[in-house]
Design a protein around this motif. Structure first.
Motif, PDB file in Angstrom:
ATOM      1  N   SER A   1     -56.884 -26.605  38.667  1.00  0.00           N
ATOM      2  CA  SER A   1     -58.056 -25.527  38.802  1.00  0.00           C
ATOM      3  C   SER A   1     -59.447 -26.416  39.607  1.00  0.00           C
ATOM      4  N   VAL A   2     -59.409 -27.511  39.232  1.00  0.00           N
ATOM      5  CA  VAL A   2     -60.533 -28.349  39.594  1.00  0.00           C
ATOM      6  C   VAL A   2     -60.317 -29.235  40.850  1.00  0.00           C
ATOM      7  N   ARG A   3     -59.252 -28.949  41.573  1.00  0.00           N
ATOM      8  CA  ARG A   3     -59.140 -29.700  43.085  1.00  0.00           C
ATOM      9  C   ARG A   3     -58.795 -31.029  42.670  1.00  0.00           C
ATOM     10  N   PRO A   4     -58.053 -31.472  41.956  1.00  0.00           N
ATOM     11  CA  PRO A   4     -57.529 -33.016  42.228  1.00  0.00           C
ATOM     12  C   PRO A   4     -56.961 -33.644  43.454  1.00  0.00           C
ATOM     13  N   ILE A   5     -56.973 -34.704  43.790  1.00  0.00           N
ATOM     14  CA  ILE A   5     -56.149 -35.170  44.705  1.00  0.00           C
ATOM     15  C   ILE A   5     -54.689 -35.660  44.256  1.00  0.00           C
ATOM     16  N   ALA A   6     -53.791 -34.707  44.220  1.00  0.00           N
ATOM     17  CA  ALA A   6     -52.443 -34.783  43.275  1.00  0.00           C
ATOM     18  C   ALA A   6     -51.399 -35.318  44.475  1.00  0.00           C
ATOM     19  N   ILE A   7     -51.162 -36.712  44.382  1.00  0.00           N
ATOM     20  CA  ILE A   7     -50.121 -37.453  45.321  1.00  0.00           C
ATOM     21  C   ILE A   7     -48.862 -37.611  44.668  1.00  0.00           C
ATOM     22  N   ASN A   8     -47.948 -37.666  45.770  1.00  0.00           N
ATOM     23  CA  ASN A   8     -46.544 -37.887  45.393  1.00  0.00           C
ATOM     24  C   ASN A   8     -46.168 -39.426  45.685  1.00  0.00           C
ATOM     25  N   ARG A   9     -46.240 -40.194  44.658  1.00  0.00           N
ATOM     26  CA  ARG A   9     -46.070 -41.721  44.606  1.00  0.00           C
ATOM     27  C   ARG A   9     -44.830 -42.005  45.242  1.00  0.00           C
ATOM     28  N   SER A  10     -43.900 -41.291  45.266  1.00  0.00           N
ATOM     29  CA  SER A  10     -42.580 -41.707  45.891  1.00  0.00           C
ATOM     30  C   SER A  10     -42.397 -41.780  47.130  1.00  0.00           C
ATOM     31  N   ASN A  11     -43.648 -41.057  47.902  1.00  0.00           N
ATOM     32  CA  ASN A  11     -43.536 -41.279  49.353  1.00  0.00           C
ATOM     33  C   ASN A  11     -44.943 -41.851  49.628  1.00  0.00           C
ATOM     34  N   ARG A  12     -44.944 -43.241  49.818  1.00  0.00           N
ATOM     35  CA  ARG A  12     -46.021 -43.865  49.855  1.00  0.00           C
ATOM     36  C   ARG A  12     -46.898 -43.671  51.247  1.00  0.00           C
TER      37      ARG A  12
ATOM     38  N   GLU B   1     -47.062 -40.647  52.825  1.00  0.00           N
ATOM     39  CA  GLU B   1     -47.559 -39.250  52.621  1.00  0.00           C
ATOM     40  C   GLU B   1     -48.632 -39.395  51.779  1.00  0.00           C
ATOM     41  N   ALA B   2     -48.625 -40.348  50.779  1.00  0.00           N
ATOM     42  CA  ALA B   2     -49.632 -40.281  49.734  1.00  0.00           C
ATOM     43  C   ALA B   2     -50.903 -40.878  50.274  1.00  0.00           C
ATOM     44  N   GLY B   3     -50.813 -41.779  51.038  1.00  0.00           N
ATOM     45  CA  GLY B   3     -51.705 -42.463  52.049  1.00  0.00           C
ATOM     46  C   GLY B   3     -52.650 -41.646  52.811  1.00  0.00           C
ATOM     47  N   ARG B   4     -51.657 -40.884  53.633  1.00  0.00           N
ATOM     48  CA  ARG B   4     -52.412 -39.857  54.343  1.00  0.00           C
ATOM     49  C   ARG B   4     -53.052 -38.839  53.575  1.00  0.00           C
ATOM     50  N   GLN B   5     -52.498 -38.363  52.532  1.00  0.00           N
ATOM     51  CA  GLN B   5     -53.073 -37.229  51.722  1.00  0.00           C
ATOM     52  C   GLN B   5     -54.378 -37.705  51.157  1.00  0.00           C
ATOM     53  N   LEU B   6     -54.230 -38.964  50.835  1.00  0.00           N
ATOM     54  CA  LEU B   6     -55.606 -39.542  49.981  1.00  0.00           C
ATOM     55  C   LEU B   6     -56.749 -39.570  51.010  1.00  0.00           C
ATOM     56  N   ILE B   7     -56.711 -40.147  52.394  1.00  0.00           N
ATOM     57  CA  ILE B   7     -57.672 -40.282  53.166  1.00  0.00           C
ATOM     58  C   ILE B   7     -58.085 -38.728  53.521  1.00  0.00           C
ATOM     59  N   GLU B   8     -57.199 -37.637  53.835  1.00  0.00           N
ATOM     60  CA  GLU B   8     -57.572 -36.589  54.360  1.00  0.00           C
ATOM     61  C   GLU B   8     -58.189 -35.737  53.210  1.00  0.00           C
ATOM     62  N   GLN B   9     -57.377 -35.545  52.108  1.00  0.00           N
ATOM     63  CA  GLN B   9     -58.382 -34.944  51.012  1.00  0.00           C
ATOM     64  C   GLN B   9     -59.466 -35.543  50.422  1.00  0.00           C
ATOM     65  N   GLY B  10     -59.532 -36.698  50.389  1.00  0.00           N
ATOM     66  CA  GLY B  10     -60.509 -37.782  49.861  1.00  0.00           C
ATOM     67  C   GLY B  10     -61.706 -37.486  50.771  1.00  0.00           C
ATOM     68  N   SER B  11     -61.542 -37.321  51.870  1.00  0.00           N
ATOM     69  CA  SER B  11     -62.778 -37.055  52.851  1.00  0.00           C
ATOM     70  C   SER B  11     -63.265 -35.841  52.496  1.00  0.00           C
ATOM     71  N   ALA B  12     -62.314 -34.660  52.650  1.00  0.00           N
ATOM     72  CA  ALA B  12     -62.786 -33.389  52.265  1.00  0.00           C
ATOM     73  C   ALA B  12     -63.739 -33.118  50.847  1.00  0.00           C
ATOM     74  N   ARG B  13     -63.135 -33.843  49.851  1.00  0.00           N
ATOM     75  CA  ARG B  13     -63.700 -33.797  48.749  1.00  0.00           C
ATOM     76  C   ARG B  13     -65.064 -34.500  48.724  1.00  0.00           C
TER      77      ARG B  13
END
Length: 255
Positions: free
Chosen positions: A113-124, A126-138
Motif C-alpha cells: 500500500s505504500v508503493r515499494p519498488i518490488a523487483i524480481n531478483r530472478s530476472n536481473r 528486468e530488475a535493473g530496468r524497473q529499479l531505474i524507472e520506478q526509482g526515478s518516479a518515486r
C-alpha cells in the motif's frame, strides 16, 4: 524471561500488523499520505513495543548528515529494527524489496500500500530496468529510496557482497547516496526469535556525491564507509560473535 518477553513482543507485533494492514486496505481510496502515516505508526508502535517488552532501544546518530532533498539510502541490514527506524525517521520512503515479500499475508498488504519498488531478483535485466524507472518516479514524488546493498540480512560480524544496484540508481538519477551502518543483529540476531535488552545503533554517514564518479567508485565508497563504521559500533551487544575478530576494512575510506 527472554523467551517470555520475546513471545509477548511477537504477539503484540502480529496483532498490530494485522490491524494496520486491514486499515491500509480500507484506506486505498484515500490519499497516499494517509496510508503512509498508517505504516509509519506501525513502525513507531513496533519500536516502542520492543522497548517495553524486551528492553531493546534504538538510537539513531548522524541525522545531521541527511541532505535536505530526497536521496538514495544504502543501509546495512541485520534485523527488522533498522527498517522500522528508517521508516520512522525519513519523511517518505520507497523501499526496494524482493517481490515475494508482497505475498506475505497482512505484512505484504501493508507494504504494497505504500508503493515499494518490488523487483524480481530472478530476472536481473528486468530488475535493473524497473529499479531505474520506478526509482526515478518515486524520487520525483519526494520519496527517499532505501536499498540494502548486500541484498538481505547479514549476521552480526559477517560481511556480504555489495551489489551495484543502489549506486547505479543514484548515479543515474544524479543524487547522493546516504550510507547507513547498524549493529542491531547483536541484539536481535538474523532470523532469530529472541530479542535481547540493550541499545542498538543506527549510524547515518555523510552523503556521498555521485557526480563525476563511476558506479563502481560510488559502490566502493559506500562499502568503505559502512564497513569502517561497522567496526566502530560493533561488539557491544550480547549476541556479538566473540570468537570472531573485528573485520578488516578495505577500500578508499578504510583509513
Amino acid at each position: 524471561m527472554l523467551w517470555l518477553r520475546s513471545t509477548l513482543y511477537m504477539l503484540g507485533w502480529a496483532i498490530n500488523t494485522m490491524l494496520v494492514a486491514v486499515a491500509c486496505m480500507f484506506a486505498l481510496p484515500l490519499p497516499y499520505r494517509i496510508r503512509y502515516k498508517l505504516v509509519t505508526y506501525w513502525s513507531d508502535f513496533s519500536l516502542r513495543w520492543l522497548e517495553i517488552t524486551c528492553g531493546l532501544k534504538t538510537q539513531v546518530i548522524g541525522t545531521e548528515n541527511l541532505p535536505k532533498e530526497a536521496a538514495v539510502v544504502m543501509s546495512k541490514h541485520q534485523s527488522a529494527m533498522e527498517t522500522m527506524a528508517l521508516q520512522r525517521l525519513l519523511p517518505f520512503t520507497a523501499w526496494v524489496v524482493k517481490r515475494e515479500l508482497l505475498w506475505i499475508p497482512f505484512f505484504g498488504w501493508g507494504l504494497w500500500s505504500v508503493r515499494p519498488i518490488a523487483i524480481n531478483r530472478s530476472n536481473r535485466a528486468e530488475a535493473g530496468r524497473q529499479l531505474i524507472e520506478q526509482g526515478s518516479a518515486r524520487l520525483k514524488s519526494g520519496a527517499w529510496i532505501v536499498i540494502f546493498p548486500e541484498g538481505s540480512r547479514i549476521a552480526a560480524g559477517k560481511r556480504g557482497k555489495y551489489k551495484q544496484g543502489g549506486a547505479r540508481l543514484a548515479s543515474a538519477l544524479g543524487v547522493p547516496v546516504v550510507p547507513v551502518a547498524v549493529n542491531s543483529g547483536e541484539f536481535w540476531p538474523r532470523n532469530g526469535f529472541l530479542k535481547h535488552p540493550g541499545t542498538a545503533t543506527v549510524s547515518i554517514g555523510p552523503a556521498i556525491p555521485t557526480a563525476g564518479k563511476t558506479v563502481e567508485q560510488v559502490r566502493a565508497e559506500v562499502e568503505g564507509w559502512i564497513e569502517a563504521e561497522m567496526v566502530r559500533i560493533s561488539g557491544v551487544g550480547p549476541c556479538w560473535p566473540h570468537n570472531t575478530e573485528p573485520q578488516q576494512v578495505h577500500g578508499p575510506l578504510a583509513a
